[in-house]
Scaffold this motif. Structure first.
Motif, PDB file in Angstrom:
ATOM      1  N   PRO A 169       0.829  -1.214   0.000  1.00  0.00           N
ATOM      2  CA  PRO A 169       0.000   0.000   0.000  1.00  0.00           C
ATOM      3  C   PRO A 169       0.860   1.259   0.000  1.00  0.00           C
ATOM      4  N   SER A 170       0.288   2.329  -0.536  1.00  0.00           N
ATOM      5  CA  SER A 170       0.952   3.631  -0.470  1.00  0.00           C
ATOM      6  C   SER A 170       0.182   4.516   0.517  1.00  0.00           C
ATOM      7  N   PHE A 171       0.901   5.415   1.127  1.00  0.00           N
ATOM      8  CA  PHE A 171       0.305   6.247   2.171  1.00  0.00           C
ATOM      9  C   PHE A 171       0.346   7.736   1.841  1.00  0.00           C
ATOM     10  N   TYR A 172       1.084   8.127   0.812  1.00  0.00           N
ATOM     11  CA  TYR A 172       1.323   9.543   0.553  1.00  0.00           C
ATOM     12  C   TYR A 172       0.082  10.309   0.140  1.00  0.00           C
ATOM     13  N   GLN A 173      -0.971   9.635  -0.292  1.00  0.00           N
ATOM     14  CA  GLN A 173      -2.196  10.351  -0.644  1.00  0.00           C
ATOM     15  C   GLN A 173      -3.238  10.297   0.465  1.00  0.00           C
ATOM     16  N   GLY A 174      -2.815   9.842   1.617  1.00  0.00           N
ATOM     17  CA  GLY A 174      -3.682   9.871   2.790  1.00  0.00           C
ATOM     18  C   GLY A 174      -4.934   9.018   2.671  1.00  0.00           C
ATOM     19  N   THR A 218      -8.298  -0.586  -3.029  1.00  0.00           N
ATOM     20  CA  THR A 218      -8.791  -0.108  -4.323  1.00  0.00           C
ATOM     21  C   THR A 218      -7.695   0.592  -5.102  1.00  0.00           C
ATOM     22  N   ARG A 219      -6.946   1.471  -4.466  1.00  0.00           N
ATOM     23  CA  ARG A 219      -5.879   2.199  -5.152  1.00  0.00           C
ATOM     24  C   ARG A 219      -4.805   1.240  -5.658  1.00  0.00           C
ATOM     25  N   THR A 220      -4.390   0.303  -4.827  1.00  0.00           N
ATOM     26  CA  THR A 220      -3.354  -0.651  -5.230  1.00  0.00           C
ATOM     27  C   THR A 220      -3.835  -1.500  -6.403  1.00  0.00           C
ATOM     28  N   THR A 221      -5.070  -1.970  -6.335  1.00  0.00           N
ATOM     29  CA  THR A 221      -5.609  -2.810  -7.408  1.00  0.00           C
ATOM     30  C   THR A 221      -5.783  -2.009  -8.688  1.00  0.00           C
ATOM     31  N   ALA A 222      -6.244  -0.777  -8.581  1.00  0.00           N
ATOM     32  CA  ALA A 222      -6.395   0.078  -9.763  1.00  0.00           C
ATOM     33  C   ALA A 222      -5.033   0.324 -10.413  1.00  0.00           C
ATOM     34  N   ARG A 223      -4.000   0.512  -9.609  1.00  0.00           N
ATOM     35  CA  ARG A 223      -2.645   0.688 -10.152  1.00  0.00           C
ATOM     36  C   ARG A 223      -2.173  -0.562 -10.870  1.00  0.00           C
ATOM     37  N   ALA A 224      -2.485  -1.739 -10.308  1.00  0.00           N
ATOM     38  CA  ALA A 224      -2.112  -2.995 -10.973  1.00  0.00           C
ATOM     39  C   ALA A 224      -2.840  -3.129 -12.307  1.00  0.00           C
ATOM     40  N   LEU A 225      -4.128  -2.814 -12.326  1.00  0.00           N
ATOM     41  CA  LEU A 225      -4.899  -2.892 -13.570  1.00  0.00           C
ATOM     42  C   LEU A 225      -4.398  -1.886 -14.604  1.00  0.00           C
ATOM     43  N   SER A 226      -3.858  -0.766 -14.150  1.00  0.00           N
ATOM     44  CA  SER A 226      -3.341   0.226 -15.095  1.00  0.00           C
ATOM     45  C   SER A 226      -2.159  -0.333 -15.896  1.00  0.00           C
ATOM     46  N   GLN A 227      -1.478  -1.344 -15.344  1.00  0.00           N
ATOM     47  CA  GLN A 227      -0.392  -1.991 -16.074  1.00  0.00           C
ATOM     48  C   GLN A 227      -0.924  -2.757 -17.292  1.00  0.00           C
ATOM     49  N   LEU A 228      -2.231  -3.038 -17.295  1.00  0.00           N
ATOM     50  CA  LEU A 228      -2.898  -3.686 -18.423  1.00  0.00           C
ATOM     51  C   LEU A 228      -3.628  -2.656 -19.277  1.00  0.00           C
TER      52      LEU A 228
END
Length: 193
Positions: free
Chosen positions: A150-155, A164-174
């Motif tokens: 997980p990332s924390f910099y966007q609070g 959701t953010r992590t999964t959306a980032r993974a899907l963006s690779q596709l």
């Protein structure tokens, strides 16, 4: 021809990442093909508080992990790529060494040989040397290793936001675009000199 995404879910912990990917893809134009391993089915009910049928209902097409003759096992079946979430170390190792003993690993092998995006979300900690070597092997073969850190910099407000953010980032690779807030950088007045 529809744009298709293949989702593999193995028996590693972190079933919510595969489930969230399926939920996010429901809001897109992609036809989703799900391959859920037998161990994945056990962990869905054990850790994610979902019934297997609730997860499979999120996909357009569900393939039996043992059906090595399914569409996703052939390079002639056009897809935009594959996400394996979560990806067990056993599955990662099989992909790294070209061992296609089930439909998840065969579909991953097809993605690599056809030069389509393959995104792996491995779940293990800590990593041992064998895990790291296998990650290098699949990276050298063209896969993207995307541990669900997980990332924390966007609070993020809660765990659900982080998933959701992590999964959306993974899907963006596709090249799947999911609406999430983009990083806008630091305010220059807050930067240290």
């Amino acid at each position: 021809m529809p744009k298709r995404i293949v989702i593999g879910m193995t028996g590693a912990t972190g079933q919510i990442y595969g489930i969230r990917a399926l939920q996010l893809l429901q809001e897109t134009e992609y036809e989703v093909h799900l391959i859920l391993s037998n161990a994945g089915k056990i962990n869905v009910t054990q850790e994610a508080d979902y019934e297997v049928s609730e997860v499979t209902d999120l996909a357009d097409v569900v393939h039996d992990v043992k059906n090595i003759g399914a569409e996703t096992a052939s390079g002639s079946f056009q897809t935009e790529g594959m996400l394996i979430a979560p990806c067990s170390m056993k599955t990662l190792s099989n992909i790294a060494h070209g061992s296609s003993g089930d439909l998840i690993t065969r579909s991953a092998d097809v993605a690599l040989k056809e030069r389509r995006p393959l995104v792996l979300m491995p779940r293990e900690k800590p990593f041992n040397r064998i895990h790291l070597k296998n990650m290098l092997e699949v990276t050298d073969a063209g896969a993207i290793v995307f541990p669900p850190f997980p990332s924390f910099y966007q609070g993020p407000m809660n765990l659900d936001d982080m998933i959701t953010r992590t999964t959306a980032r993974a899907l963006s690779q596709l090249s799947v675009r999911i609406e999430v807030d983009e990083w806008e950088g630091l305010d220059s007045t807050n930067e240290t000199q």
